[in-house]
Design a protein around this motif. Structure first.
Motif, mmCIF file in Angstrom:
data_model
loop_
_atom_site.group_PDB
_atom_site.id
_atom_site.type_symbol
_atom_site.label_atom_id
_atom_site.label_comp_id
_atom_site.label_asym_id
_atom_site.label_seq_id
_atom_site.Cartn_x
_atom_site.Cartn_y
_atom_site.Cartn_z
ATOM 1 N N ASP A 1 27.751 -50.270 64.782
ATOM 2 C CA ASP A 1 27.555 -48.904 65.257
ATOM 3 C C ASP A 1 26.076 -48.629 65.510
ATOM 4 O O ASP A 1 25.723 -47.908 66.445
ATOM 5 N N SER A 2 25.203 -49.211 64.704
ATOM 6 C CA SER A 2 23.770 -49.060 64.931
ATOM 7 C C SER A 2 23.366 -49.655 66.275
ATOM 8 O O SER A 2 22.569 -49.074 67.021
ATOM 9 N N ALA A 3 23.923 -50.828 66.593
ATOM 10 C CA ALA A 3 23.615 -51.450 67.884
ATOM 11 C C ALA A 3 24.137 -50.611 69.038
ATOM 12 O O ALA A 3 23.489 -50.508 70.093
ATOM 13 N N ARG A 4 25.298 -50.000 68.845
ATOM 14 C CA ARG A 4 25.843 -49.115 69.887
ATOM 15 C C ARG A 4 24.920 -47.925 70.122
ATOM 16 O O ARG A 4 24.620 -47.565 71.271
ATOM 17 N N LEU A 5 24.457 -47.307 69.041
ATOM 18 C CA LEU A 5 23.563 -46.149 69.165
ATOM 19 C C LEU A 5 22.253 -46.544 69.834
ATOM 20 O O LEU A 5 21.726 -45.817 70.681
ATOM 21 N N LEU A 6 21.722 -47.706 69.459
ATOM 22 C CA LEU A 6 20.483 -48.165 70.084
ATOM 23 C C LEU A 6 20.696 -48.448 71.559
ATOM 24 O O LEU A 6 19.827 -48.168 72.388
ATOM 25 N N GLY A 7 21.887 -48.993 71.897
ATOM 26 C CA GLY A 7 22.192 -49.254 73.301
ATOM 27 C C GLY A 7 22.185 -47.995 74.128
ATOM 28 O O GLY A 7 21.871 -48.028 75.324
ATOM 29 N N GLU A 8 22.527 -46.866 73.524
ATOM 30 C CA GLU A 8 22.449 -45.598 74.254
ATOM 31 C C GLU A 8 21.018 -45.085 74.318
ATOM 32 O O GLU A 8 20.586 -44.521 75.317
ATOM 33 N N ALA A 9 20.257 -45.288 73.232
ATOM 34 C CA ALA A 9 18.921 -44.705 73.154
ATOM 35 C C ALA A 9 17.933 -45.361 74.115
ATOM 36 O O ALA A 9 17.089 -44.673 74.711
ATOM 37 N N LEU A 10 18.017 -46.675 74.281
ATOM 38 C CA LEU A 10 16.989 -47.382 75.043
ATOM 39 C C LEU A 10 16.862 -46.910 76.490
ATOM 40 O O LEU A 10 15.742 -46.697 76.970
ATOM 41 N N PRO A 11 17.970 -46.715 77.241
ATOM 42 C CA PRO A 11 17.786 -46.217 78.617
ATOM 43 C C PRO A 11 17.163 -44.819 78.678
ATOM 44 O O PRO A 11 16.549 -44.464 79.685
ATOM 45 N N LEU A 12 17.307 -44.041 77.608
ATOM 46 C CA LEU A 12 16.742 -42.694 77.594
ATOM 47 C C LEU A 12 15.222 -42.710 77.511
ATOM 48 O O LEU A 12 14.574 -41.698 77.793
ATOM 49 N N LEU A 13 14.646 -43.846 77.141
ATOM 50 C CA LEU A 13 13.181 -43.947 77.067
ATOM 51 C C LEU A 13 12.533 -43.855 78.449
ATOM 52 O O LEU A 13 11.338 -43.607 78.543
ATOM 53 N N ARG A 14 13.316 -44.044 79.494
ATOM 54 C CA ARG A 14 12.749 -43.946 80.842
ATOM 55 C C ARG A 14 12.264 -42.527 81.142
ATOM 56 O O ARG A 14 11.403 -42.342 81.993
ATOM 57 N N ASN A 15 12.822 -41.530 80.451
ATOM 58 C CA ASN A 15 12.371 -40.146 80.624
ATOM 59 C C ASN A 15 12.420 -39.471 79.255
ATOM 60 O O ASN A 15 13.349 -38.728 78.953
ATOM 61 N N ILE A 16 11.434 -39.749 78.438
ATOM 62 C CA ILE A 16 11.445 -39.269 77.056
ATOM 63 C C ILE A 16 11.425 -37.749 77.000
ATOM 64 O O ILE A 16 12.115 -37.135 76.180
ATOM 65 N N HIS A 17 10.650 -37.140 77.849
ATOM 66 C CA HIS A 17 10.527 -35.677 77.793
ATOM 67 C C HIS A 17 11.888 -35.008 77.985
ATOM 68 O O HIS A 17 12.253 -34.100 77.236
ATOM 69 N N ALA A 18 12.630 -35.461 78.975
ATOM 70 C CA ALA A 18 13.933 -34.848 79.248
ATOM 71 C C ALA A 18 14.980 -35.214 78.199
ATOM 72 O O ALA A 18 15.913 -34.450 77.962
ATOM 73 N N ASN A 19 14.812 -36.357 77.551
ATOM 74 C CA ASN A 19 15.832 -36.862 76.630
ATOM 75 C C ASN A 19 15.427 -36.773 75.172
ATOM 76 O O ASN A 19 16.079 -37.378 74.310
ATOM 77 N N ALA A 20 14.385 -36.026 74.874
ATOM 78 C CA ALA A 20 13.851 -35.994 73.512
ATOM 79 C C ALA A 20 14.893 -35.548 72.493
ATOM 80 O O ALA A 20 15.006 -36.137 71.408
ATOM 81 N N ALA A 21 15.657 -34.514 72.808
ATOM 82 C CA ALA A 21 16.631 -33.988 71.851
ATOM 83 C C ALA A 21 17.709 -35.027 71.540
ATOM 84 O O ALA A 21 18.062 -35.237 70.370
ATOM 85 N N ARG A 22 18.239 -35.675 72.580
ATOM 86 C CA ARG A 22 19.283 -36.679 72.349
ATOM 87 C C ARG A 22 18.717 -37.887 71.594
ATOM 88 O O ARG A 22 19.380 -38.438 70.709
ATOM 89 N N LEU A 23 17.505 -38.298 71.926
ATOM 90 C CA LEU A 23 16.884 -39.408 71.207
ATOM 91 C C LEU A 23 16.734 -39.077 69.724
ATOM 92 O O LEU A 23 16.964 -39.925 68.859
ATOM 93 N N HIS A 24 16.368 -37.829 69.441
ATOM 94 C CA HIS A 24 16.222 -37.409 68.046
ATOM 95 C C HIS A 24 17.572 -37.458 67.325
ATOM 96 O O HIS A 24 17.651 -37.882 66.162
ATOM 97 N N GLU A 25 18.642 -37.061 67.997
ATOM 98 C CA GLU A 25 19.982 -37.139 67.397
ATOM 99 C C GLU A 25 20.355 -38.585 67.086
ATOM 100 O O GLU A 25 20.883 -38.892 66.006
ATOM 101 N N LEU A 26 20.097 -39.476 68.026
ATOM 102 C CA LEU A 26 20.473 -40.875 67.850
ATOM 103 C C LEU A 26 19.676 -41.537 66.733
ATOM 104 O O LEU A 26 20.236 -42.269 65.903
ATOM 105 N N THR A 27 18.370 -41.308 66.697
ATOM 106 C CA THR A 27 17.566 -41.915 65.638
ATOM 107 C C THR A 27 17.924 -41.324 64.280
ATOM 108 O O THR A 27 17.903 -42.028 63.266
ATOM 109 N N GLY A 28 18.272 -40.035 64.262
ATOM 110 C CA GLY A 28 18.699 -39.428 63.005
ATOM 111 C C GLY A 28 19.954 -40.092 62.466
ATOM 112 O O GLY A 28 20.074 -40.332 61.258
ATOM 113 N N ARG A 29 20.882 -40.398 63.356
ATOM 114 C CA ARG A 29 22.114 -41.070 62.907
ATOM 115 C C ARG A 29 21.806 -42.489 62.432
ATOM 116 O O ARG A 29 22.384 -42.954 61.443
#
Length: 352
Positions: free
Chosen positions: A261-289
């Motif tokens: 499940d950790s690998a799945r969450l990371l798989g979602e988080a990495l593409p969001l790094l292309r636009n950190i400003h727009a995806n900051a909230a979702r990235l924070h949710e994923l790293t929190g989990r």
């Protein structure tokens, strides 16, 4: 995977009542086997919950709360206990969310992002090129011709994430024991080699490229922590081979499910790094989990060690040593995912 209910034939998740003597995630896995013919490892951490009104045979209509657990599928059976009573079907996430009646369940399904699956075909071509190359990654010179001023850091991050996802799947299957263990160990080793090649290219690019999307130390910190995670998966496979382990404790399988499940969450988080400003909230949710999963893995690790000590004790100290070795490697895999989460949090703080 959805199945039809027995009486109304509407699409639902495989589910059932809690079972005496089984933790909730294990009961969920048992229901998935009975209702859908699925074998696999259920993550002990619930994705979330939803409520619906269930019509009982007595005619009463009662509210029921359902906890939903992610399950890494290792096998799909042709025959299973309720095969004659239900239909089962794989759905794309969006279609599955529309197929269920419960609004909250639909939202929960939508939140189970499939970005790592949606990008798999695209990344597979990348990895196939990777496997055919020799002497490290000299083949990545064509990357520089395409975009010499920025490099291909995001593509490399995401490709490494795919190796982690694939290796975690192989590790989950390995921890099920039984036939094919040697094949699962081999796949983990192959995925680790792919990951090493990607890591080397990232570090070479950091030295060569003038303009990078993040601070150079942040780039190397992120890719190194990702590589450490797959290295520990490989160490787990090596320890399994060294000590000729053929069966694993339930707590080990639970930790494997947390890793998947950790690998799945990371798989979602990495593409969001292309636009950190727009995806900051979702990235924070994923790293929190990811951080919460690490805390739960610590508890499972401690419980598993205590159980192993009581089971082996003075009568079989080698048995305890082997169990402790495997538990330690599994714990370090989850710890490295927490390190990745911390690296991503640092990027969010710096760039959002």
């Amino acid at each position: 995977m959805l199945v039809t209910s027995r009486r109304t034939h509407r699409w639902v998740l495989p589910k059932g009542n809690r079972m005496k003597g089984l933790p909730p995630h294990a009961a969920a896995a048992q229901e998935a086997f009975e209702e859908a013919g699925i074998e696999g490892a259920a993550c002990p951490a619930a994705l979330g919950s939803y409520r619906y009104r269930k019509l009982l045979r007595t005619g009463a209509s009662l509210l029921v709360d359902v906890d939903v657990f992610p399950l890494a599928v290792t096998g799909l059976l042709e025959e299973w206990p309720e095969r004659a009573e239900r239909e089962r079907r794989w759905f794309p996430l969006r279609e599955a969310a529309k197929a269920v009646d419960e609004v909250d369940l639909g939202q929960l399904i939508r939140s189970f992002r499939g970005s790592e699956l949606a990008s798999l075909d695209k990344r597979t071509a990348f990895l196939e090129r990777l496997r055919g190359l020799k002497d490290g990654l000299r083949m990545f010179h064509w990357f520089q011709a395409l975009l010499p001023q920025k490099g291909q850091f995001f593509e490399l991050f995401e490709a490494h994430g795919q190796t982690l996802l694939a290796a975690s799947g192989a590790l989950t299957r390995l921890l099920q024991g039984g036939e094919g263990m040697g094949q699962h160990m081999r796949e983990i080793n192959e995925r680790e080699e792919e990951a090493d090649a990607i890591t080397r290219e990232v570090k070479r690019s950091v030295r060569r490229i003038f303009l990078t999307p993040f601070d150079r130390s942040a780039i190397t910190g992120l890719i190194s922590s990702m590589d450490d995670a797959i290295d520990e998966m490989q160490q787990t496979a090596r320890a399994t081979a060294l000590f000729e382990v053929s069966a694993f404790e339930p707590e080990m399988r639970d930790m494997g499910a947390i890793i998947a499940d950790s690998a799945r969450l990371l798989g979602e988080a990495l593409p969001l790094l292309r636009n950190i400003h727009a995806n900051a909230a979702r990235l924070h949710e994923l790293t929190g989990r990811l951080v919460r999963l690490e805390g739960q893995a610590d508890d499972i690790h401690a419980a598993g060690l205590k159980k192993a000590f009581k089971a082996h004790g003075a009568a079989n100290p080698m048995g305890f040593i082997v169990a402790r070795e495997l538990f330690s490697h599994l714990e370090r895999v989850v710890d490295r995912f927490e390190d990745v989460a911390n690296e991503i949090d640092g990027l969010v703080i710096d760039h959002s």
